[in-house]
Write a protein that holds these residues in place. Structure first.
Motif, PDB file in Angstrom:
ATOM      1  N   ASN A   1      32.568   7.201 111.096  1.00  0.00           N
ATOM      2  CA  ASN A   1      33.804   7.129 110.959  1.00  0.00           C
ATOM      3  C   ASN A   1      34.108   7.597 109.516  1.00  0.00           C
ATOM      4  N   LEU A   2      33.430   6.610 108.596  1.00  0.00           N
ATOM      5  CA  LEU A   2      33.794   6.942 107.289  1.00  0.00           C
ATOM      6  C   LEU A   2      33.163   8.061 106.705  1.00  0.00           C
ATOM      7  N   SER A   3      32.299   8.714 107.320  1.00  0.00           N
ATOM      8  CA  SER A   3      31.833   9.947 106.811  1.00  0.00           C
ATOM      9  C   SER A   3      32.964  10.970 107.151  1.00  0.00           C
ATOM     10  N   ASP A   4      33.573  10.684 108.363  1.00  0.00           N
ATOM     11  CA  ASP A   4      34.584  11.763 108.648  1.00  0.00           C
ATOM     12  C   ASP A   4      35.784  11.481 108.102  1.00  0.00           C
ATOM     13  N   ILE A   5      36.060  10.398 107.574  1.00  0.00           N
ATOM     14  CA  ILE A   5      37.245   9.943 106.817  1.00  0.00           C
ATOM     15  C   ILE A   5      37.073  10.576 105.491  1.00  0.00           C
ATOM     16  N   LYS A   6      35.897  10.724 104.838  1.00  0.00           N
ATOM     17  CA  LYS A   6      35.694  11.205 103.533  1.00  0.00           C
ATOM     18  C   LYS A   6      35.784  12.622 103.527  1.00  0.00           C
TER      19      LYS A   6
ATOM     20  N   GLU B   1      37.712  14.098 105.426  1.00  0.00           N
ATOM     21  CA  GLU B   1      39.387  14.545 105.825  1.00  0.00           C
ATOM     22  C   GLU B   1      39.467  14.619 107.294  1.00  0.00           C
ATOM     23  N   ARG B   2      38.585  14.607 108.074  1.00  0.00           N
ATOM     24  CA  ARG B   2      38.552  14.852 109.697  1.00  0.00           C
ATOM     25  C   ARG B   2      39.002  13.646 110.389  1.00  0.00           C
ATOM     26  N   ARG B   3      39.452  12.499 109.647  1.00  0.00           N
ATOM     27  CA  ARG B   3      39.644  11.389 110.420  1.00  0.00           C
ATOM     28  C   ARG B   3      40.455  10.504 109.443  1.00  0.00           C
ATOM     29  N   HIS B   4      41.296   9.270 109.619  1.00  0.00           N
ATOM     30  CA  HIS B   4      41.967   8.489 108.866  1.00  0.00           C
ATOM     31  C   HIS B   4      41.535   7.096 109.430  1.00  0.00           C
ATOM     32  N   LEU B   5      41.960   6.058 108.359  1.00  0.00           N
ATOM     33  CA  LEU B   5      42.112   4.625 108.940  1.00  0.00           C
ATOM     34  C   LEU B   5      42.972   4.448 109.789  1.00  0.00           C
ATOM     35  N   THR B   6      43.027   3.572 110.876  1.00  0.00           N
ATOM     36  CA  THR B   6      44.015   2.983 111.668  1.00  0.00           C
ATOM     37  C   THR B   6      44.989   2.266 110.745  1.00  0.00           C
ATOM     38  N   ALA B   7      46.061   1.965 111.370  1.00  0.00           N
ATOM     39  CA  ALA B   7      47.237   1.022 110.718  1.00  0.00           C
ATOM     40  C   ALA B   7      46.542  -0.302 110.775  1.00  0.00           C
ATOM     41  N   ASN B   8      45.852  -0.771 111.693  1.00  0.00           N
ATOM     42  CA  ASN B   8      45.300  -1.922 111.457  1.00  0.00           C
ATOM     43  C   ASN B   8      44.191  -2.309 110.503  1.00  0.00           C
ATOM     44  N   GLN B   9      43.396  -1.134 110.409  1.00  0.00           N
ATOM     45  CA  GLN B   9      42.244  -1.248 109.571  1.00  0.00           C
ATOM     46  C   GLN B   9      43.090  -1.128 108.454  1.00  0.00           C
ATOM     47  N   VAL B  10      43.880  -0.603 107.769  1.00  0.00           N
ATOM     48  CA  VAL B  10      44.635  -0.719 106.356  1.00  0.00           C
ATOM     49  C   VAL B  10      45.218  -1.710 106.533  1.00  0.00           C
ATOM     50  N   ILE B  11      45.789  -2.436 107.352  1.00  0.00           N
ATOM     51  CA  ILE B  11      46.640  -4.025 107.194  1.00  0.00           C
ATOM     52  C   ILE B  11      45.358  -4.884 106.771  1.00  0.00           C
ATOM     53  N   PHE B  12      44.210  -4.818 107.564  1.00  0.00           N
ATOM     54  CA  PHE B  12      43.253  -5.551 107.072  1.00  0.00           C
ATOM     55  C   PHE B  12      42.674  -5.477 105.989  1.00  0.00           C
ATOM     56  N   ILE B  13      42.115  -4.419 105.478  1.00  0.00           N
ATOM     57  CA  ILE B  13      41.786  -4.297 104.089  1.00  0.00           C
ATOM     58  C   ILE B  13      42.669  -4.772 103.006  1.00  0.00           C
ATOM     59  N   CYS B  14      44.093  -4.482 103.142  1.00  0.00           N
ATOM     60  CA  CYS B  14      45.004  -4.960 102.149  1.00  0.00           C
ATOM     61  C   CYS B  14      45.307  -6.511 102.281  1.00  0.00           C
TER      62      CYS B  14
ATOM     63  N   MET C   1      39.875  13.305  96.656  1.00  0.00           N
ATOM     64  CA  MET C   1      39.805  12.275  97.836  1.00  0.00           C
ATOM     65  C   MET C   1      41.351  11.855  98.530  1.00  0.00           C
ATOM     66  N   ASN C   2      41.094  11.664  99.587  1.00  0.00           N
ATOM     67  CA  ASN C   2      42.277  11.254 100.468  1.00  0.00           C
ATOM     68  C   ASN C   2      42.449   9.831 100.288  1.00  0.00           C
ATOM     69  N   PHE C   3      43.637   9.531 100.885  1.00  0.00           N
ATOM     70  CA  PHE C   3      44.084   8.159 100.898  1.00  0.00           C
ATOM     71  C   PHE C   3      43.176   6.856 101.524  1.00  0.00           C
ATOM     72  N   SER C   4      42.794   7.412 102.773  1.00  0.00           N
ATOM     73  CA  SER C   4      42.114   6.352 103.506  1.00  0.00           C
ATOM     74  C   SER C   4      40.455   6.228 102.903  1.00  0.00           C
ATOM     75  N   TYR C   5      40.147   7.361 102.447  1.00  0.00           N
ATOM     76  CA  TYR C   5      38.799   7.059 101.715  1.00  0.00           C
ATOM     77  C   TYR C   5      38.842   6.257 100.513  1.00  0.00           C
ATOM     78  N   GLU C   6      39.981   6.693  99.769  1.00  0.00           N
ATOM     79  CA  GLU C   6      40.127   5.971  98.413  1.00  0.00           C
ATOM     80  C   GLU C   6      40.345   4.359  98.800  1.00  0.00           C
ATOM     81  N   LEU C   7      41.006   4.070  99.825  1.00  0.00           N
ATOM     82  CA  LEU C   7      41.365   2.632 100.139  1.00  0.00           C
ATOM     83  C   LEU C   7      39.817   1.880 100.493  1.00  0.00           C
ATOM     84  N   THR C   8      39.112   2.581 101.337  1.00  0.00           N
ATOM     85  CA  THR C   8      37.877   1.951 101.471  1.00  0.00           C
ATOM     86  C   THR C   8      36.987   1.901 100.299  1.00  0.00           C
ATOM     87  N   GLN C   9      37.090   2.719  99.482  1.00  0.00           N
ATOM     88  CA  GLN C   9      36.291   2.674  98.140  1.00  0.00           C
ATOM     89  C   GLN C   9      36.777   1.334  97.295  1.00  0.00           C
TER      90      GLN C   9
END
Length: 118
Positions: A34-39, A41-54, A1-9
Motif C-alpha cells: 500500500n505504501l509503495s502505491d501511496i508513494k 500516487e496510485r493510492r491514498h491513506l484512509t481518513a482513519n489512518q490519517v487520524i491515527f498518525i496525527c 511528493m503527495n500528501f499521504s506519502y509526506e504524512l507517512t514520512q
C-alpha cells in the motif's frame, strides 16, 4: 511528493524509524505494498489512518483530513471546493485568535494600570 506519502514520512521521522515497514506495523491496514502505491500516487491513506498518525504525532487531524480530501479529489472543481473550505477555516481561526489576543491584551492592560494618589 503527495500528501499521504509526506504524512507517512513525517510520522516515520517523528518516531525515529528508519524503514517504511516500521510505519506499516503501527498503522492499521497499511502494508508495504500500500505504501509503495501511496508513494506512486496510485493510492491514498484512509481518513482513519490519517487520524491515527496525527494523534500519534499530537497534531490536529482536522486540517490534515482536508488535505487528504484535496489529494483524493478527482476533478478540479472538487480541489477548488476543498481548497476554499481550507481557506475559510484558516481565516476563521485567525480571526478567532486575533479576537482572543485583543481581549487578553485589554484585560492585561486594565490590570497593569496602577493608580497613585498623592
Amino acid at each position: 511528493m503527495n500528501f499521504s506519502y509526506e504524512l507517512t514520512q513525517k510520522y516515520k521521522e517523528f518516531k525515529g524509524y528508519t524503514q517504511d515497514k516500521q510505519v506499516c506495523l503501527d498503522v492499521n491496514g497499511l502494508t508495504t505494498g500500500n505504501l509503495s502505491d501511496i508513494k506512486k500516487e496510485r493510492r491514498h491513506l484512509t481518513a482513519n489512518q490519517v487520524i491515527f498518525i496525527c494523534k500519534e504525532m499530537e497534531i490536529d487531524f482536522k486540517p490534515e483530513l482536508i488535505k487528504l480530501a484535496i489529494e483524493r479529489s478527482k476533478t478540479k472543481e472538487e480541489v477548488s471546493a476543498w481548497t476554499e473550505v481550507a481557506k475559510k477555516i484558516s481565516a476563521a481561526c485567525v480571526a478567532g485568535l486575533l479576537l482572543i489576543t485583543a481581549s487578553f491584551t485589554q484585560v492585561q492592560g486594565a490590570h497593569s494600570r496602577k493608580h497613585h494618589s498623592l
